[in-house]
Every structure is written in C-alpha cells, then in structure tokens.
Design a protein around this motif. Structure first.
Motif, PDB file in Angstrom:
ATOM      1  N   ILE B 246      60.487  -2.451 -13.585  1.00  0.00           N
ATOM      2  CA  ILE B 246      59.831  -1.213 -12.838  1.00  0.00           C
ATOM      3  C   ILE B 246      58.450  -1.596 -13.357  1.00  0.00           C
ATOM      4  CG2 ILE B 246      59.831   0.879 -12.174  1.00  0.00           C
ATOM      5  CD1 ILE B 246      62.914   0.949 -13.136  1.00  0.00           C
ATOM      6  N   PRO B 247      57.591  -1.875 -12.483  1.00  0.00           N
ATOM      7  CA  PRO B 247      56.339  -1.954 -13.035  1.00  0.00           C
ATOM      8  C   PRO B 247      55.588  -1.045 -13.669  1.00  0.00           C
ATOM      9  CG  PRO B 247      56.559  -3.256 -11.041  1.00  0.00           C
ATOM     10  CD  PRO B 247      57.674  -2.374 -11.197  1.00  0.00           C
ATOM     11  N   GLU B 248      54.657  -1.351 -14.688  1.00  0.00           N
ATOM     12  CA  GLU B 248      54.160  -0.030 -15.570  1.00  0.00           C
ATOM     13  C   GLU B 248      53.286   0.910 -14.615  1.00  0.00           C
ATOM     14  OE1 GLU B 248      52.515  -2.865 -18.243  1.00  0.00           O
ATOM     15  OE2 GLU B 248      50.881  -3.521 -16.971  1.00  0.00           O
ATOM     16  N   GLU B 249      52.632   0.246 -13.706  1.00  0.00           N
ATOM     17  CA  GLU B 249      51.725   0.930 -12.787  1.00  0.00           C
ATOM     18  C   GLU B 249      52.675   2.059 -12.024  1.00  0.00           C
ATOM     19  OE1 GLU B 249      51.925  -2.345 -12.302  1.00  0.00           O
ATOM     20  OE2 GLU B 249      50.066  -3.105 -12.426  1.00  0.00           O
ATOM     21  N   GLY B 250      53.832   2.160 -12.113  1.00  0.00           N
ATOM     22  CA  GLY B 250      54.712   3.170 -11.318  1.00  0.00           C
ATOM     23  C   GLY B 250      55.379   2.688 -10.133  1.00  0.00           C
ATOM     24  N   SER B 251      56.279   3.241  -9.511  1.00  0.00           N
ATOM     25  CA  SER B 251      56.905   2.629  -8.569  1.00  0.00           C
ATOM     26  C   SER B 251      57.424   3.637  -7.715  1.00  0.00           C
ATOM     27  CB  SER B 251      57.718   1.858  -8.965  1.00  0.00           C
ATOM     28  OG  SER B 251      58.503   1.040  -7.720  1.00  0.00           O
ATOM     29  N   ASN B 252      58.258   3.303  -6.737  1.00  0.00           N
ATOM     30  CA  ASN B 252      59.044   4.237  -6.103  1.00  0.00           C
ATOM     31  C   ASN B 252      60.349   4.899  -6.480  1.00  0.00           C
ATOM     32  OD1 ASN B 252      61.122   3.886  -3.143  1.00  0.00           O
ATOM     33  ND2 ASN B 252      59.757   6.118  -3.504  1.00  0.00           N
ATOM     34  N   ILE B 253      60.638   5.960  -6.783  1.00  0.00           N
ATOM     35  CA  ILE B 253      62.044   6.298  -6.995  1.00  0.00           C
ATOM     36  C   ILE B 253      62.490   7.135  -5.787  1.00  0.00           C
ATOM     37  CG2 ILE B 253      61.244   8.602  -7.798  1.00  0.00           C
ATOM     38  CD1 ILE B 253      63.334   8.739  -9.798  1.00  0.00           C
ATOM     39  N   TRP B 254      63.630   6.711  -5.446  1.00  0.00           N
ATOM     40  CA  TRP B 254      64.073   7.322  -4.095  1.00  0.00           C
ATOM     41  C   TRP B 254      65.730   7.785  -4.108  1.00  0.00           C
ATOM     42  CZ3 TRP B 254      68.702   4.543  -3.797  1.00  0.00           C
ATOM     43  CH2 TRP B 254      68.682   3.253  -4.407  1.00  0.00           C
ATOM     44  N   VAL B 255      66.015   8.469  -3.183  1.00  0.00           N
ATOM     45  CA  VAL B 255      67.209   9.279  -3.192  1.00  0.00           C
ATOM     46  C   VAL B 255      68.012   9.090  -1.935  1.00  0.00           C
ATOM     47  CG1 VAL B 255      68.686  11.455  -3.497  1.00  0.00           C
ATOM     48  CG2 VAL B 255      66.890  11.037  -4.779  1.00  0.00           C
ATOM     49  N   ASP B 256      69.126   8.415  -1.907  1.00  0.00           N
ATOM     50  CA  ASP B 256      69.624   8.518  -0.425  1.00  0.00           C
ATOM     51  C   ASP B 256      70.430   9.746  -0.533  1.00  0.00           C
ATOM     52  OD1 ASP B 256      68.456   6.120   0.578  1.00  0.00           O
ATOM     53  OD2 ASP B 256      69.977   4.842  -0.319  1.00  0.00           O
ATOM     54  N   GLY B 257      70.585  10.535   0.415  1.00  0.00           N
ATOM     55  CA  GLY B 257      71.297  11.956   0.815  1.00  0.00           C
ATOM     56  C   GLY B 257      72.288  11.561   1.684  1.00  0.00           C
ATOM     57  N   MET B 258      73.382  12.489   1.678  1.00  0.00           N
ATOM     58  CA  MET B 258      74.270  12.705   2.798  1.00  0.00           C
ATOM     59  C   MET B 258      73.860  13.868   3.606  1.00  0.00           C
ATOM     60  SD  MET B 258      77.736  11.535   0.585  1.00  0.00           S
ATOM     61  CE  MET B 258      77.307  12.520  -0.907  1.00  0.00           C
ATOM     62  N   CYS B 259      73.956  13.636   4.830  1.00  0.00           N
ATOM     63  CA  CYS B 259      73.202  14.805   5.596  1.00  0.00           C
ATOM     64  C   CYS B 259      74.295  14.759   6.837  1.00  0.00           C
ATOM     65  CB  CYS B 259      72.063  14.549   6.290  1.00  0.00           C
ATOM     66  SG  CYS B 259      71.022  14.426   4.906  1.00  0.00           S
ATOM     67  N   VAL B 260      74.397  15.817   7.533  1.00  0.00           N
ATOM     68  CA  VAL B 260      75.099  16.014   8.854  1.00  0.00           C
ATOM     69  C   VAL B 260      74.170  16.158  10.015  1.00  0.00           C
ATOM     70  CG1 VAL B 260      77.105  17.369  10.148  1.00  0.00           C
ATOM     71  CG2 VAL B 260      77.251  16.776   7.495  1.00  0.00           C
ATOM     72  N   PRO B 261      74.107  15.159  11.004  1.00  0.00           N
ATOM     73  CA  PRO B 261      73.201  15.592  12.064  1.00  0.00           C
ATOM     74  C   PRO B 261      73.482  16.613  12.976  1.00  0.00           C
ATOM     75  CG  PRO B 261      74.126  13.455  12.246  1.00  0.00           C
ATOM     76  CD  PRO B 261      74.849  14.119  11.221  1.00  0.00           C
ATOM     77  N   LYS B 262      72.720  17.490  13.371  1.00  0.00           N
ATOM     78  CA  LYS B 262      72.688  18.769  14.215  1.00  0.00           C
ATOM     79  C   LYS B 262      73.905  18.894  14.985  1.00  0.00           C
ATOM     80  CE  LYS B 262      70.275  22.721  14.052  1.00  0.00           C
ATOM     81  NZ  LYS B 262      69.141  23.413  13.994  1.00  0.00           N
ATOM     82  N   ASP B 263      73.935  17.546  15.977  1.00  0.00           N
ATOM     83  CA  ASP B 263      74.857  17.753  16.985  1.00  0.00           C
ATOM     84  C   ASP B 263      76.073  17.084  16.652  1.00  0.00           C
ATOM     85  OD1 ASP B 263      74.040  15.273  16.566  1.00  0.00           O
ATOM     86  OD2 ASP B 263      73.277  14.697  18.455  1.00  0.00           O
ATOM     87  N   SER B 264      76.613  17.126  15.283  1.00  0.00           N
ATOM     88  CA  SER B 264      77.938  16.806  15.067  1.00  0.00           C
ATOM     89  C   SER B 264      78.927  17.898  15.537  1.00  0.00           C
ATOM     90  CB  SER B 264      77.935  16.509  13.495  1.00  0.00           C
ATOM     91  OG  SER B 264      79.302  16.446  13.160  1.00  0.00           O
ATOM     92  N   LYS B 265      80.003  17.305  16.120  1.00  0.00           N
ATOM     93  CA  LYS B 265      81.131  18.396  16.322  1.00  0.00           C
ATOM     94  C   LYS B 265      82.181  18.562  15.522  1.00  0.00           C
ATOM     95  CE  LYS B 265      80.538  17.107  21.213  1.00  0.00           C
ATOM     96  NZ  LYS B 265      79.415  16.005  20.976  1.00  0.00           N
ATOM     97  N   HIS B 266      81.823  18.129  14.268  1.00  0.00           N
ATOM     98  CA  HIS B 266      82.894  18.082  13.165  1.00  0.00           C
ATOM     99  C   HIS B 266      82.191  18.548  11.972  1.00  0.00           C
ATOM    100  CE1 HIS B 266      85.534  16.190  15.948  1.00  0.00           C
ATOM    101  NE2 HIS B 266      84.952  15.169  16.182  1.00  0.00           N
TER     102      HIS B 266
END
Lengths: 270, 347
Positions: B246-266
């Motif tokens: 992970i280069p010393e200049e800094g990098s990207n930290i990311w999170v993959d989340g779990m979401c529910v689309p608005k039009d989900s029926k369940h």
C-alpha cells in the motif's frame, strides 16, 4: 395467403429484440446525459484519438477477412472436391471448434501464447529465446482468424458443392487446362459463396471485443472495446450508443458495397 | 358442530400450508461482485430460512449502477462500494434499512460504523473492506518497493499491469502527485492524465486489465500489477514470491456495503439476508473464502499471526489513516470521463 403468418414468430422476435433495442440505441445516441437533443456523441468519433481506433478496427478486420479467405477457400475446395461420407469429415474439421464458446477458446489461446505459456515453454526447453506474443497485433489477428474462419469455409463450401461437375468436365473437354478451369469456371461460380463468407467474417471481425483484451492485455484497442468501455467502465451510455450507431452504419455500408460486387444480387436473381 | 370444527381445522391446516408455501415462494435476487461470497453460506441461508436465493454477478460498480438504473431485472440485495452508495442515496435508489431488525449489525467493528458516505448506516451495512495497492514479483524486482513511483519507472517498462477501472487508476495517479483522490480540480486531473498518458506512450504499462491481473501475477506474466487487497492476498496465496504494497503516498480504502434497492419487493427478507451475512460464523467463512478484510470485529480479532502480518489482510493503522474513501464527485465526473478516455485512447 396464410403462409405469411409462418414468419410471425420471427417477425415478433425481430421487433422485440432487434428493432426496439435499436430505437433505444438511436435515442441515447442523439441525447445527452440529461435527455436533451445533442449530436455531440455522434460527432465524438471525429475528436482526436477516436478515428485511429475506427481505422484500426477496419484494418485488422480486413486483414482477418483476407487471411480467412486465403486459408478458407482452398480448404472449402478440398472438402467439396472429395466425397467425405455424409460430410462427417467436414463436421469434425469445421464445426468441432464451434462446439465450444469463443471466449473459452480465446482463453485457451491466451494460455498458449503467454510469456510463460505453452509455446514459450517449448522454446525455452529447446534453448531458444522467448517471444512476446501477447500485446502484438499478430496475436489478436490470430485469435480473430481462429474464431471466424469457419464462417468463411462453410458458405464457400456450400457454393462449391452446388457446382455442377459436368460444367467442369465440359471445360476440360473444350481444352481448358486445370488452372484455366479454376480461374474461369470454378472461381467465378463460387463468388456468391465468397461474398457471403466475406460478409460473415468481416461483420463479427469489425465489432471484435474481448478477444483483443485477452490476447493483448487491452493494448490493442478496437471499436468493440471502446463501446464496451463506455457502457461498463465509464457508465456513459449516450457515448456508447452513439459509437454503436457509427459502427452499425459502417457495417451497413460495407454490406451494401459487397452487394454491389455480388453477381447474384446485382442481376436481381437473389 | 363437530363437522364445522373439522372443517375449520382443515381450513386452518390448509391456510397453514398455503402460508408455508408463500414463505417458500420468496426468491431473493442477490446482485454481487463476481467471485465474492462463499457459495456454502448461500446454501446455509436457504436451508435455515427457506428463502431461495438467485445469485447474479457484476464486475464494476458502474455496470451494476447502469443495470439498476435501466431497471433491467429486479434485485433485492446489492453490494455497491462506498462512493456508489453515496451516489445511489443521492438519487433515492436505496431503501432505508431497519437496523433493529438486524441484531448482528452489532458485530461490525466500530471504526466502520456510521461512515461519512452513509451517516448512521441508514442504507448500507459493511460487507467487506480493503485497500488499493499493487503486488510485485520479488524475484523479478529484488529491491523493496514502497511508492506509486514504481508504476512510472522506465526500469520496469513493459512489465506493469494497470487496472481498467476509472476511479482507481486516475485516483492512484492523483495520489502519487500529492493530490486528493476525490479532486474536482481540472488542473490536478490534467496532471494525472499527463502522467498516465506518458506512462502509456513510453510503453511502461503492459496493458489495462481487471479480474485477470491476479492470475497473470501468479503466472509471472508481469512484474507489477495494480490490485485490490483481496486480489493481492489471492495472488500471494497462489505464489508466495509476490508482495503487496500500500504505497506510502496513500491510497484508496474502500468498503463494499450491502444495500436494498428501493423497488425491492422483499425488503424484510433482504434484511434477513444482510443480517445473516453479519453473523460471526458466516463472516468467518466468507473471510476464509474471499480473503478481503472483514468488518466483523471477531473475525479481525481471530486472525492467525501470519494473517495479521499481511498488509493485505490487516493494514496497519498508520497506513489506513493515509488512505482515502472515494466520494461521489458529482458533476466533476465528466472531467474524470474525459481524462479516462484520453488515457485509454493515447498511443
């Protein structure tokens, strides 16, 4: 009268899955992100950097078509001139590779050509220098020819198979030498097959994508790759649609050009 | 009287059955990254809840967004990255989550709760997190690499695989130049573009790929490959001479989340699925399978000493602090698009 309804399922299919999507593509091509009318995306092809991609696509697909013709025609001639019992040989030779998905075949090609792939391992065993294949135009061309060659062989084979053997006999009886028989009798008669072969190879070749990515690590970059990039990576479907439309126009023009040289359609017999 | 009772109980039994059948009829469509879940956990979920899962894949956030926006298919659980979550919240595409219905949410580590991209976790629950960096082959490159500069070093010409992902690649160039990965400044973006175009014109990079990079690195096809930390760990597991930086200049930290689309029926069942994925044993299974950092505290606490020493699995606090989340850059996105296409079309 009623027979025209036999085509209804296909007409419906065309309407739903060809015509309607095409209208969507046209709509997106002439609008911008907010839905207003715009020709920016169509004209994008004339911005610096875009035309070379188009020219590369044309050039490589022309090479590909030419190589397919040079390999495919003699193959088709050989197959048509002999009686292989019920064409089993033809099935094995031409269709066997088509039983497998083209992506899998190209992946296989990639592992053969890689720096540490089959060929280079062999070269190393023989004490020779390794050759970098991946990333060269040659590798991409090889992948294209490999995938599209059957589309050339089959129509030419069909055309040659229909050729009446008595016509050739007549030419020979009238004193034509073997070369003359080929150039004056066989080749002219097979032109319609060649034309449809050329069309069937050129069209998928000019829209090639994925093969380029796998065999050049994305360093050879064609129209198909660019359109995919706009839809998938950049998420700009207006630009993607516009370039698809340009591509479509190109394919259409080349098909029309081919119709002009095809004796079948030119004389209105088709 | 008895007849009526019999009839009633029969009716009751029947309705019971029909109720049962209804519950079984629910099919959740889960839209996740390619190769990003232990398939055994889905079977467990189906067995325990009787809800069947249809599992489909995408390869980039943008592809997922395009499909969702176009209304192509209906999805019940999706796995966007944090900047995409931010954008989808802005466009009102995500349903609000009821955290009280998800008791396992408490298992998430505190540093990942209540994130800036989604205050109060109103629309998302972290699934996996990680960093962007590169792996290099220590046999081809004996010296120790610590900086993004290696990617632009002519010494390694023709041996560097870049990532075919707009934000990540432009972001690392920005970071190398000392700018923010979320800049909206045209001059800074142009500087990043010039850097990447020059890298291409000098034939320092040997291609732009995505999912293929890890396998190419394992096979020794390139000396340096830009990867996400999970792919880095996969590559290192496959070929131990590889090292993740992970280069010393800094990098990207990311999170993959779990979401529910608005039009989900369940929505209720979708939350059940999300809660299931946060269960400690399930998260541990997924961690062992995917090898990205798990946001579940107990999984992080139970790393083996070897795992804890891996920067890809367990980035140090200083490194994590030098990294940035991606933000939605809104209107500046068109600048990114132009820079990206100029880089891709450069020759």
């Amino acid at each position: 009268m009623k027979r025209q309804w036999y085509a209804a399922p296909y007409a419906l299919w065309m309407l739903l899955f060809t015509l309607v999507p095409l209208l969507f593509v046209a709509y997106y091509a002439f609008t911008d992100g907010s839905g207003g009318f715009s020709t920016d995306n169509i004209l994008r092809i004339f911005q610096p950097g875009y035309l070379p991609v188009l020219l590369d696509s044309l050039r490589l697909s022309l090479y590909c078509t030419l190589i397919c013709l040079l390999i495919g025609y003699p193959t088709a001639y050989f197959l048509a001139s002999r009686d292989f019992s019920e064409n089993k040989m033809l099935v094995v030779l031409i269709l066997l590779p088509m039983w497998m998905n083209f992506l899998l075949r190209t992946y296989a090609m990639m592992t053969i050509l890689e720096n540490n792939g089959l060929i280079n391992m062999l070269l190393e065993k023989l004490g020779l220098d390794k050759v970098q294949f991946i990333g060269t135009e040659g590798a991409v061309l090889l992948g294209m020819v490999y995938n599209f060659l059957p589309f050339m062989v089959l129509p030419v084979y069909t055309a040659l198979k229909k050729l009446d053997a008595r016509v050739i006999e007549a030419a020979e009886d009238l004193g034509a030498n073997p070369l003359r028989v080929i150039t004056r009798v066989i080749v002219p008669q097979s032109i319609p097959g060649v034309i449809s072969g050329v069309t069937m190879v050129f069209m998928p070749a000019v829209t090639t994508f994925a093969i380029t990515r796998l065999l050049s690590n994305g360093m050879i970059y064609l129209m198909g790759d660019m359109i995919e990039e706009f839809f998938i990576t950049v998420n700009n479907r207006n630009a993607g649609s516009a370039l698809s439309l340009v591509m479509l126009a190109l394919v259409l023009i080349s098909t029309l050009l081919l119709r002009l040289v095809n004796p079948d359609t030119r004389e209105g017999r088709a | 009287m008895k007849k009526i009772a019999l009839l009633l109980s029969l009716l009751l039994a029947l309705s019971c059955f029909s109720g049962f059948a209804l519950a079984e009829d629910v099919e959740l469509t889960v839209f996740n990254w390619f190769d990003y879940i232990d398939p055994a956990t889905i079977e467990m979920f189906e067995e325990e809840t009787g809800i069947s899962v249809q599992y489909v894949n995408f390869t980039t956030n943008e592809e997922m967004y395009t499909k969702l926006e176009a209304g192509a298919g209906s999805y019940d659980v999706i796995f966007p990255s944090e900047y995409m979550i931010e954008r989808m919240v802005k466009h009102d595409m995500l349903a609000e989550l009821d955290l009280s219905a998800m008791p396992n949410f408490a298992n998430i580590m505190d540093s990942l709760k209540n994130p800036s991209y989604d205050p109060g976790n109103a629309h998302s629950v972290p699934y996996m997190w990680g960093t962007l960096g590169y792996v290099y082959n220590t046999e081809m490159i004996p010296e120790e690499l610590t900086s993004w500069s290696a990617l632009f070093d002519e010494k390694y010409a023709g041996q560097i695989l870049m990532m075919n992902s707009m934000r990540d690649t432009i972001g690392l160039a920005l970071k190398y130049l000392g700018y923010s990965m979320n800049t909206r400044d045209e001059a800074e973006l142009n500087a990043a573009k010039d850097l990447l175009v020059e890298q291409k014109q000098k034939h320092i990079e040997a291609g732009y790929l995505l999912d293929e990079i890890k396998d190419k690195m394992i096979g020794g096809e390139a000396a340096i490959g830009v990867v996400y930390s999970g792919d880095a760990q996969y590559a290192i597991d496959g070929n131990p001479i590889l090292k993740y930086v992970i280069p010393e200049e800094g990098s990207n930290i990311w999170v993959d989340g779990m979401c529910v689309p608005k039009d989900s029926k369940h929505i209720a069942e979708a939350q059940q699925f999300i809660d299931f994925m946060c269960r400690e044993d399930v998260a541990a299974m997924n961690f062992d399978y995917i090898r990205y950092c798990s946001p579940i505290q107990s999984v992080a606490d139970n790393l083996s000493p070897e795992e804890a020493a891996m920067p890809a699995l367990n980035p140090s606090n200083e490194v994590a602090a030098s990294c940035e989340y991606f933000n939605d850059v809104e209107d500046a996105m068109s600048l990114y698009e132009n820079v990206w296409m100029e880089v891709r079309l450069a020759r």
